[in-house]
Design an enzyme around this catalytic site. Structure first.
Site, PDB file in Angstrom:
ATOM      1  N   ASN A   1      38.624  39.789  40.991  1.00  0.00           N
ATOM      2  CA  ASN A   1      39.928  38.702  40.745  1.00  0.00           C
ATOM      3  C   ASN A   1      39.849  37.264  41.462  1.00  0.00           C
ATOM      4  OD1 ASN A   1      41.133  40.206  42.599  1.00  0.00           O
ATOM      5  ND2 ASN A   1      43.010  40.132  41.704  1.00  0.00           N
TER       6      ASN A   1
ATOM      7  N   LYS B   1      30.244  45.253  49.887  1.00  0.00           N
ATOM      8  CA  LYS B   1      30.121  45.684  48.105  1.00  0.00           C
ATOM      9  C   LYS B   1      31.109  44.776  47.289  1.00  0.00           C
ATOM     10  CE  LYS B   1      31.564  48.420  45.136  1.00  0.00           C
ATOM     11  NZ  LYS B   1      31.412  47.749  43.848  1.00  0.00           N
ATOM     12  N   PRO B   2      30.766  43.670  46.734  1.00  0.00           N
ATOM     13  CA  PRO B   2      31.525  43.025  45.751  1.00  0.00           C
ATOM     14  C   PRO B   2      31.679  44.072  44.369  1.00  0.00           C
ATOM     15  CG  PRO B   2      29.393  42.084  45.323  1.00  0.00           C
ATOM     16  CD  PRO B   2      29.335  43.332  46.602  1.00  0.00           C
ATOM     17  N   ALA B   3      32.581  43.428  43.508  1.00  0.00           N
ATOM     18  CA  ALA B   3      32.793  44.064  42.409  1.00  0.00           C
ATOM     19  C   ALA B   3      31.473  43.987  41.385  1.00  0.00           C
ATOM     20  CB  ALA B   3      33.975  43.478  41.577  1.00  0.00           C
TER      21      ALA B   3
ATOM     22  N   GLY C   1      41.722  46.521  45.854  1.00  0.00           N
ATOM     23  CA  GLY C   1      41.388  46.984  44.379  1.00  0.00           C
ATOM     24  C   GLY C   1      42.436  47.774  44.052  1.00  0.00           C
ATOM     25  N   SER C   2      42.354  48.700  43.158  1.00  0.00           N
ATOM     26  CA  SER C   2      43.404  49.571  42.577  1.00  0.00           C
ATOM     27  C   SER C   2      43.866  50.649  43.541  1.00  0.00           C
ATOM     28  CB  SER C   2      42.958  50.301  41.208  1.00  0.00           C
ATOM     29  OG  SER C   2      41.845  50.906  41.326  1.00  0.00           O
TER      30      SER C   2
ATOM     31  N   LEU D   1      46.197  47.108  47.763  1.00  0.00           N
ATOM     32  CA  LEU D   1      46.135  47.947  46.603  1.00  0.00           C
ATOM     33  C   LEU D   1      47.140  47.157  45.554  1.00  0.00           C
ATOM     34  CD1 LEU D   1      46.340  51.526  48.235  1.00  0.00           C
ATOM     35  CD2 LEU D   1      44.117  49.910  47.457  1.00  0.00           C
TER      36      LEU D   1
ATOM     37  N   CYS E   1      47.266  41.032  42.323  1.00  0.00           N
ATOM     38  CA  CYS E   1      48.112  41.887  42.669  1.00  0.00           C
ATOM     39  C   CYS E   1      49.450  41.501  43.171  1.00  0.00           C
ATOM     40  CB  CYS E   1      47.540  42.913  43.709  1.00  0.00           C
ATOM     41  SG  CYS E   1      46.690  41.782  45.063  1.00  0.00           S
TER      42      CYS E   1
ATOM     43  N   GLU F   1      51.581  47.992  35.810  1.00  0.00           N
ATOM     44  CA  GLU F   1      50.974  46.921  36.476  1.00  0.00           C
ATOM     45  C   GLU F   1      50.141  46.370  35.192  1.00  0.00           C
ATOM     46  OE1 GLU F   1      48.198  46.654  39.725  1.00  0.00           O
ATOM     47  OE2 GLU F   1      48.753  44.656  40.267  1.00  0.00           O
TER      48      GLU F   1
END
Ligand code: ADP
Length: 480
Positions: A151, A174-176, A227-228, A250, A283, A384
């Site tokens: 994002n 490490k990117p998405a 991230g999640s 998160l 987030c 969310e």
């Protein structure tokens, strides 16, 4: 293979050993943006070895030396703002104006830590024993493995690698997997800035096998993750086996509270920022709107007026304010939350549907939406949403609304609009959130601590707080 974007390991551009690649699609149009080499644990291991080899020299370099590279990178990122913003928009749909802001935010992180690196002070402490002296050193933790989300595909990288490199750590990033192209372009600038080989490495590929290597490799001292909450917990469990340090940014579930005495125009603007920026995919995005009963209808009208003017479209068009969702799954989740709320009695005050006319049909677009009469049993109240939907709940009592706002396992950001000074202070203290925006719908700044309470995370990014996360404290006792 020249059109395949590569990984950056030990100062070399490399493709995955398996030869696997991943195509990156524009969520606004379905068009191919580029193809990235797709690696896994093997590449992660090589990158960790390189970072480990580079650590000694990098961590012992003078702070001013590390600062020089970070400053150069700041200049390069700033000067490539438009190009990086264009890649961000193409690979994840963010409106260009916002993407440019994101790149400037990233540049600002490199600048901030180019300066802050010079101020990693230790301490001496008066000893209780006359022939001893106490010295406290702050030293780099070691190799950092960082994992970032889609994002904010450039700024999330900057917020991790800038403080880590400043502290003297070396990094494997490490990117998405859906947004590697902007990270790869950023790494080309890192190479241009002249960082010594192995100091910063990039691996793109399978999250599970790369994550496993990050958790199990003893050369990695710290895992930094955004991230999640689900994946954050997995990484914390894995990291616990070797007591690796972790920083976790998160999920959130932000309340936005509008009191009766609020400036409603300012509140509507603040809500627009906090809910519709990045198409609600942050987030810190508002996830529950509480409005005092006496101003609910006028506030809903103001909001609907604002949304009528909001231009939804391809992020690369310069007048776009709200882009597409990042992928079909994200769009379906948003539509499911709207449907579930309607089935349980919510009313649509604005929007409510997928956009499918003309060019919209090619992308993952949802109308900016306001739902009223929302209740606590609806999914949109509990989870969310990560999309452009405002669920509105009315309230009358201050203590009750605070209790509702705090009644969640999340604790990242909360927003309050009121003109009562005493209430401003009460809210700042009572809300169980790491970030509280008082009459401010967009509170993030480079120098301020960003992070969450409860299951929203552990640790902070930003300013001097961000640097702390990459330093160990060493006590040295001198006999004299
Ligand atoms: P989101 O739902 O926002 O995509 P994720 O937590 O799934 O959030 O993704 C954030 C980052 O975590 C991405 O870089 C993704 O590749 C990575 N990731 C996902 N699953 C794992 C895993 N099992 N181990 C390590 N990293 C993971």
């Amino acid at each position: 293979m020249s059109d395949v974007s590569k990984m950056y390991i030990n100062g070399e551009w490399v493709t995955s050993e398996s030869g696997e690649t991943k195509q990156i699609m524009n969520p606004a149009t379905g068009e191919l943006v580029g193809t990235a080499s797709f690696g896994g644990g093997q590449e992660a291991k090589k990158a960790i070895d390189a970072a480990h080899d580079a650590f000694g020299k990098w961590s012992r370099a003078a702070a001013r030396e590390r600062s020089k590279y970070l400053y150069k990178l700041y200049e390069l990122v700033r000067d490539h703002r438009d190009e990086l913003a264009g890649i961000i928009s193409a690979e994840m749909g963010k409106p260009l104006r916002e993407a440019k802001g994101e790149v400037l935010g990233a540049a600002d992180n490199f600048l901030w830590y180019a300066e802050e690196v010079k101020r990693v002070y230790g301490e001496t402490i008066p000893s209780s024993i006359p022939n001893k002296r106490i010295m406290v050193l702050r030293q780099a933790i070691g190799v950092v493995a960082a994992i970032t989300p889609w994002n904010f595909p450039v700024n999330m990288v900057a917020r991790k690698i800038a403080p880590a490199l400043a502290a003297g750590c070396t990094v494997v990033l490490k990117p998405a997997e859906s947004t590697p192209l902007s990270a790869i372009r950023l790494f080309e600038l890192i190479e241009q800035a002249g960082f010594p080989k192995g100091v910063v490495n990039l691996v793109v590929g399978d999250p599970v096998s790369i994550g496993k290597e990050f958790m199990e490799n003893e050369k990695v001292q710290k895992i930094g993750f955004t991230g999640s909450t689900r994946v954050g917990k997995l990484l914390m469990e894995g990291a616990a086996k070797q007591v690796k340090r972790v920083s976790m940014e998160l999920g959130g579930h932000a309340p936005f509270i509008v009191f009766e005495d609020a400036d409603l125009d300012a509140a509507a603007d603040g809500l627009f920022e906090s809910k519709f920026r990045n198409t609600g995919q942050m987030c810190i995005s508002t996830n529950r709107l509480y409005v005092h009963e006496n101003v609910a209808s006028s506030f809903t009208e103001k909001l609907a007026e604002r949304l009528k003017k909001a231009k939804v479209g391809d992020g690369r068009n310069k007048d776009t304010e709200i882009g597409p969702l990042v992928n079909e799954q994200a769009l379906n989740k948003v539509l499911d939350h709207i449907e579930d709320a309607k089935n349980k009695g919510a009313k649509v005050a604005h929007g409510g549907n997928r956009l499918t006319d003309g060019d919209y049909a090619k992308g993952f677009y949802c109308e900016p939406t306001v739902l009223v009469d929302v209740t606590t049993e609806m999914k949109i109240y509990q989870e969310e949403t990560f999309g452009p939907v405002v669920p509105m709940i009315t309230f009358t009592d201050e203590a009750a609304v605070v209790e509702h706002a705090n009644n969640t396992r999340f604790g990242l950001a909360a927003y309050v609009y009121t003109r009562d000074n005493a209430r401003c202070f009460r809210m700042a203290e009572l809300l169980e959130y790491g970030i509280v925006g008082i009459n401010d719908g967009s509170p993030t700044q480079t120098q301020a601590p960003f992070g969450g309470f409860k299951e929203s995370g552990i640790g902070r990014e930003g300013g001097k707080y961000g640097l702390e996360e990459y330093l160990e404290t060493k006590f040295v006792s001198f006999g004299v």
